[in-house]
Design an enzyme around this catalytic site. Structure first.
Site, short mmCIF file in Angstrom:
data_model
loop_
_atom_site.label_atom_id
_atom_site.label_comp_id
_atom_site.label_asym_id
_atom_site.label_seq_id
_atom_site.Cartn_x
_atom_site.Cartn_y
_atom_site.Cartn_z
N GLU A 46 0.83 -0.97 -0.27
CA GLU A 46 -0.19 0.06 -0.24
C GLU A 46 0.66 0.97 -0.08
OE1 GLU A 46 -2.99 -0.24 3.55
OE2 GLU A 46 -2.37 -2.54 2.90
N ASP A 57 -5.82 8.32 10.91
CA ASP A 57 -4.37 7.88 11.11
C ASP A 57 -4.04 8.05 12.58
OD1 ASP A 57 -3.51 6.12 9.27
OD2 ASP A 57 -3.87 7.83 7.89
#
Lengths: 256, 393
Positions: A46, A57
């Protein structure tokens, strides 16, 4: 069939995926890291598109994103870098970022650039199932790109079935209610949740992510899913030292 | 064309819920329940009682005679500055805390910029004995010390947002991350008409009390419910949404929104979103926002911390795009001048945010017969340090 779908067709277990932020630790390290990961035996990668406001995140990926942007990373450079190594990379790549990046770049221009850069799929955490179905499904399919959806411990069975029906590569099973990089162990509650989803016998394979950081959590995840994704722990490792040796050492410890 | 939110959570092209799956159950729970709770007799009774006896509503609609003499027309000030805690923010927190209680939530999180929403949240959490965590940018914590102290005195924990620009946008990101990490017992008490659906609608409905009262008060004072113009400042846009709410479909009422242009719209140090912004997604909502060519959200600037936000609520983006609203801006200097002017003409020290609304009185055409309402969203106590510095006291 794209590369990602092919991978899941041919490999059913112990799949290891690594996330890293493009442009971090240095603007030019994207290609080196991809090649290093490929040589080290990772199954897919990724490639994070750094974003100013990454709401899903935790601190590690926020920090790497901020630094990557400060290094001058942008989507033009990102796609250019991927294009320049496309001939040498055979692993499936996923572009990971946020919807606003795609929207601002222009949906079609963005998706075409993904194809040109050798991207097989997308993970855009804030692209909801509903918005995908209504606005993006047809577009993604036109470019042969798969969209990967997240499932969390709070996702209802009914919704998991909906997500399974619309997915065509794998389902990203978020290990706990958290942002990325939050937890370090897998507890019984999580195991019960993994089992619960596994026993639903979905058509798509499961890959566990968020909180997978070492060989222990990786191998536990592989007991209940086809594989696992490591992000923050890898990003931390490249922040300390960035060469092939560090990467292959990190991967071999995970695989041990 | 309507100006209410549609069944998908959109105002025209703007709004919606662009949220990670991790937030889906939280937002869905709110979406499924908020209208039913807000419209229940029990909620209405409790909400109205608190607004009356705790907040001190209705807030006066004050005829500003000397201001009217100077600019023409009949200018009224809607005195949200007289509310408990000093601004309109408390209208929303009183409502949302009742909603949180009815949803059985035990832990309240909020974001704050200038600290007004943080204080209003900490206040209602103290009132209801609920745990309160307020995220605030590290830079804002430094420049808004009195509000930080107020929140702490009220028993809230103030957590610094240390990522990005360390201001309101980052505090909002941190609050969202907290909610992701605590999906079951936590209620996110958002402070403006921003965020994923249903927040913009929820907050607008709770601030709508402003225009509900305006209709009654104007009728009493002028014989007509409708003014000719309503002027309000817009950061995220909650005070403006409240002041416009019951007039949205009355097209004869001109709705004037004033953004902060900071040092000037062309200087790069501005928060005038509709002037330099483009469509995109911020904090789960599709709206107009300040961003670069690659979708990176850029830093706003304004002397007023409450207007220092790189987006606007989706309702306002729709009012702008549909031309229902007239969007103007005022610079730091214009706001400061207007604050001083109001103080000297009417003996009212306004918040810097509200001073931006006043600053356009000199820019718009006013007929002698015009009735104008300026929403005076907050008082200037919190800005005394800036006023002292800028005005040399």
């Amino acid at each position: 069939m794209n590369k990602l779908q092919e991978l899941f067709k041919n490999k059913k277990s112990d799949i290891l995926s690594i996330y890293f932020t493009a442009g971090y630790p240095k603007l030019e390290t994207t290609g080196e890291i991809i090649k290093g990961l490929e040589k080290s035996g990772v199954d897919f990668i990724e490639v994070g598109m750094p974003f100013s406001d990454p709401m899903a995140d935790g601190p590690t990926i926020q920090d790497s994103s901020e630094k990557a942007l400060a290094n001058g990373m942008n989507l033009d450079i990102y796609f250019e870098q991927l294009k320049s190594i496309k001939q040498d990379v055979y692993l499936p790549l996923i572009a990971m970022g946020y919807v606003n990046q795609m929207m601002r770049y222009g949906d079609d221009k963005f998706l075409q650039a993904c194809v040109d850069g050798g991207i097989s799929g997308l993970i855009l955490p804030d692209l909801s199932l509903k918005v995908y179905e209504e606005e993006y499904k047809t577009k993604f399919e036109k470019y042969g790109l798969v969209n990967v959806f997240l499932v969390t411990p709070q996702t209802s069975e009914e919704r998991i079935r909906e997500i399974d029906a619309i997915s065509n590569s794998f389902i990203y099973l978020v290990s706990s209610a958290s942002t990325t990089g939050s937890k370090s162990d897998i507890n019984q509650v999580q195991v019960d949740y993994f089992k619960r989803v596994k026993n639903m016998n979905l058509k798509n394979p499961l890959v566990i992510g968020f909180g997978i950081s070492n060989n222990e959590t990786f191998s536990q995840a592989c007991d209940y899913a086809s594989g696992a994704i490591i992000g923050s722990a890898f990003v931390k490792s490249v922040s300390e030292k960035n060469d092939f040796e560090t990467i292959s050492k990190f991967i071999s410890i995970i695989r041990s | 064309m309507g100006y209410s939110v549609d069944k998908n959570g959109f105002y025209g092209d703007f709004g919606g819920a662009f949220i990670p799956e991790l937030l889906f159950p939280n937002v869905k729970e709110l979406e499924d329940n908020y209208i039913q709770i807000l419209e229940s007799d029990e909620f209405q009774r409790e909400y109205k009682n608190l607004l009356k006896d705790y907040v001190g509503r209705p807030s006066p609609l004050y005829l500003a005679k000397r201001l009217s003499e100077k600019y023409g027309g009949t200018i009224y000030l809607k005195r949200e500055d007289l509310n408990h805690t000093g601004a309109h923010k408390v209208n929303n927190t009183v409502g949302q805390i009742l909603l949180a209680q009815k949803l059985g939530k035990k832990r309240i999180i909020a974001e704050t910029g200038a600290g007004q929403h943080g204080v209003a949240t900490a206040t209602v959490c103290a009132l209801m004995d609920l745990e309160c965590i307020v995220y605030m940018g590290e830079i804002d914590i430094e420049r808004q010390a009195p509000n930080v102290a107020r929140m702490k005195m009220l028993g809230a924990e103030v957590r610094p947002a240390t990522s990005g620009s360390k201001t309101l946008k980052d505090a909002t990101n941190e609050a969202i991350r907290d909610w992701i990490n605590n999906p079951e017992d936590t209620y996110y008490l958002i402070g403006s008409v921003v965020g994923p659906h249903p927040y913009p609608d929820l907050v607008a409905r709770l601030q709508a009390v402003i225009s509900e009262e305006m209709k009654i008060q104007l009728k009493e004072k002028t014989g007509k419910e409708n003014p000719d113009k309503i002027i309000a400042c817009v950061g995220g846009g909650s005070n403006a949404a409240g002041a416009y709410y019951h007039y949205l479909d009355d097209e004869d009422v001109e709705l004037i929104a004033v953004e902060a242009s900071g040092k000037g719209v062309d200087t790069g140090e501005t928060a005038a979103t509709t002037t330099i912004g483009t469509p995109g997604i911020i904090h789960g909502s599709k709206t107009l926002l300040m961003q670069d060519d690659f979708g990176q959200i850029t830093e706003p600037y304004s002397i007023s911390a409450g207007l220092d936000y790189p987006g606007i609520g989706p309702l306002h983006a729709h009012l702008f795009a549909s031309h229902r609203g007239v969007f103007l801006s005022a610079t730091d200097k214009e706001a400061l001048d207007s604050a001083l002017e109001l103080t000297r003409l009417e003996g009212i020290i306004p918040a810097l945010e509200s001073a931006h609304a006043l600053a356009v009185l000199s820019k718009i055409e006013i007929k002698d017969t015009d009735t104008i309402v300026v929403n005076l969203s907050g008082r200037g106590d919190k800005d005394m340090e800036t006023y002292q510095r800028e005005l040399g006291y």
